[in-house]
Design a protein around this motif. Structure first.
Motif, short mmCIF file in Angstrom:
data_model
loop_
_atom_site.label_atom_id
_atom_site.label_comp_id
_atom_site.label_asym_id
_atom_site.label_seq_id
_atom_site.Cartn_x
_atom_site.Cartn_y
_atom_site.Cartn_z
N ILE A 154 0.80 -1.27 0.00
CA ILE A 154 -0.30 0.21 0.15
C ILE A 154 1.02 1.26 -0.11
CG2 ILE A 154 -1.65 1.31 1.40
CD1 ILE A 154 -2.79 -1.28 2.14
N LYS A 188 1.19 4.19 -2.79
CA LYS A 188 0.80 5.62 -2.77
C LYS A 188 2.02 6.43 -2.98
CE LYS A 188 -2.62 4.88 1.08
NZ LYS A 188 -3.01 5.10 2.49
N GLU A 208 -7.53 -6.62 1.48
CA GLU A 208 -7.47 -5.55 1.98
C GLU A 208 -6.62 -4.53 1.38
OE1 GLU A 208 -7.74 -6.04 6.81
OE2 GLU A 208 -6.53 -7.53 5.76
N GLU A 259 -7.78 -0.72 -0.45
CA GLU A 259 -6.94 0.34 -0.39
C GLU A 259 -6.51 1.10 -1.66
OE1 GLU A 259 -6.42 2.40 2.40
OE2 GLU A 259 -7.87 0.99 3.30
N LYS A 304 -9.65 2.56 -3.46
CA LYS A 304 -9.74 3.98 -3.01
C LYS A 304 -9.22 4.95 -3.51
CE LYS A 304 -10.90 2.33 1.73
NZ LYS A 304 -10.65 2.26 3.04
#
Length: 103
Positions: free
Chosen positions: A23, A27, A47, A51, A54
């Motif tokens: 993650i 990002k 999960e 993320e 999103k």
């Protein structure tokens, strides 16, 4: 094994040791294609996928798994997963996905 296949075919790869690191990498960088192992230390592949979605709803994301129930596949499809790469996978299967999304 996936990293080796991609690097041998001149595809630049970032590899995370666990879901949280994946993650964080997502990002920090821009990617054109993501493979996520369903099982990984810490948080699950689902999960991590959640993320990612999103942040970016359009990036192609493939879940790597040895087994998926019909229910799990339906949930992933509803969540806008691009596809599932089943273990054991072949070089040809991986490269077909890469060519489809990276040209």
């Amino acid at each position: 094994r996936l990293k080796e296949i991609l690097e041998l075919n001149n595809v630049k790869v970032d590899n995370a040791k666990n879901g949280r690191e994946g993650i964080d990498l997502f990002k920090e960088h821009t990617y054109k294609l993501v493979f996520i192992d369903k099982r990984m230390p810490g948080i699950s592949g689902e999960e991590v996928f959640s993320e990612i979605r999103k942040t970016n709803k359009m990036i192609p994301v493939y879940i790597i798994s040895a087994f998926q129930s019909t229910t799990e596949l339906e949930i992933l499809k509803e969540a806008n997963i691009t596809g599932v790469l089943m273990k054991p996978f072949t070089i040809e299967e991986v490269m077909k996905i890469v060519r489809k999304h990276l040209g």
